[in-house]
Design an enzyme around this catalytic site. Structure first.
Site, PDB file in Angstrom:
ATOM      1  N   ASP A  20      -2.813   0.863   4.463  1.00 24.23           N
ATOM      2  CA  ASP A  20      -1.961  -0.285   4.110  1.00 24.23           C
ATOM      3  C   ASP A  20      -0.471   0.017   4.310  1.00 24.23           C
ATOM      4  O   ASP A  20       0.340  -0.138   3.388  1.00 24.23           O
ATOM      5  CB  ASP A  20      -2.204  -0.721   2.661  1.00 24.23           C
ATOM      6  N   GLU A 203      -8.124 -10.760   3.423  1.00 22.18           N
ATOM      7  CA  GLU A 203      -7.124 -10.153   2.542  1.00 22.18           C
ATOM      8  C   GLU A 203      -5.898  -9.758   3.360  1.00 22.18           C
ATOM      9  O   GLU A 203      -5.750 -10.110   4.532  1.00 22.18           O
ATOM     10  CB  GLU A 203      -7.703  -8.928   1.833  1.00 22.18           C
TER      11      GLU A 203
END
Length: 316
Positions: A20, A203
């Site tokens: 991420d 997401e």
């Protein structure tokens, strides 16, 4: 140095292990923040060779430990930007696979740890999702200003999709009166219990303005499964920040739409959780990919993001 990766693309990044990733530049130095204990931090002068820095938090924030039972300091999916003379770092604390989650924010006047005014100040919780109350998940934040200079936070994972909420001008709380939108979602089996994330696998939202459009990037399908990951980056666009975002075929992203920007292959079976930045007039796609040659570990990838004449992004 240019390394040719299994995605048949040119990558600008050293294969450091990250999850991420987000990035920002200060005084000629790139700073990368990613999921990790206390929020992992790296620095680089060329986006190729990275030096590991000290994490943002030495100990888990007390408010987060209280809000998320069992939280021990492994912070997810940060987002970094510069506003009001400060660097704002949003971050996620969550129980895995549950929407027992919160988004917090910390600020710093500089990212250079050698400067006297270097100090992370935590402002605590911005948004919280509660099982049984909320059919959304408060993780994966991204801050974006619209053309009227109004701040918005887009976030979400699974459940009922990606949410966009207006923030107060302090950037530390939701604006009052509240204003919410759903900007992307996938079909969810209505028989699923509210506490179950379900099969609506979307997401990691990120909004980037290019010319007259806001582009919403999301990740479809599954991360965090090593070589079995099938994560992929999807995109849609809208003329207004709150949408509706549509894909190349005109399908709305809040009705399951999204056009494929980057998928995986045998060498890198899952790619996703991207961010987009402009540095020195060049647009970049920053994301992680799972390395099949290294037991499916997540590695940093940085690619130049290009634009077709019709305004849709692509990577070589």
């Amino acid at each position: 140095m240019i390394i040719f990766c299994g995605l048949q693309c040119k990558t600008l990044a050293q294969n450091i292990r990250v999850h991420d990733p987000v990035m920002i530049k200060q005084n000629g130095v790139y700073y990368l923040f990613c999921t990790g204990k206390g929020i992992s931090v790296f620095s680089s002068t060329d986006m190729k060779n990275w030096k590991e820095e000290k994490p943002v938090f030495n100990a888990p924030p007390a408010w987060a430990v209280e809000a998320v039972p069992g939280f021990k300091g492994h912070v997810w999916a940060p987002d970094v930007s510069f506003h009001n003379g400060k660097f704002y770092l949003y971050y996620s604390v969550s129980a895995f696979g549950k929407n027992t989650s919160c988004i917090g924010v910390a600020t710093n006047e500089t990212l250079n740890s050698q400067e006297k005014n270097f100090k992370w100040v935590d402002h605590g919780k911005v948004i919280q999702s509660v099982p049984g109350r909320d059919l959304w998940n408060a993780i994966d934040p991204n801050l974006i200003y619209d053309d009227a200079q109004i701040p918005w936070l887009v976030f979400g994972s699974f459940w009922s999709g990606m949410k966009l909420v207006k923030l107060d001008k302090t950037l530390t709380k939701i604006a009052d009166p509240q204003e919410w939108y759903t900007v992307s979602k996938r079909s969810r089996d209505f028989k699923r219990a509210d506490h179950d994330g379900g099969d609506a696998a979307v997401e990691a939202p990120f909004i980037f303005k290019h010319k007259q459009y806001y582009y919403l990037f999301v990740s479809f399908d599954y991360c965090c499964k090593g070589v079995d990951s099938n994560y992929k980056i999807m995109v849609g666009r809208a003329e207004k920040i709150h949408g509706p975002y549509v894909d190349k075929d005109g399908k709305r992203m809040d009705e399951g739409g999204g056009s494929l920007l980057r998928g995986g292959d045998a060498a890198w079976p899952g790619v996703g959780h991207n961010a987009v930045y402009t540095f020195d007039g060049v647009d970049y796609l920053v994301f992680h990919a799972y390395d099949a040659a290294d037991q499916g570990k997540p590695k940093l990838k940085i690619e130049k993001l290009l634009w077709h004449d019709d305004g849709w992004p692509y990577v070589e």
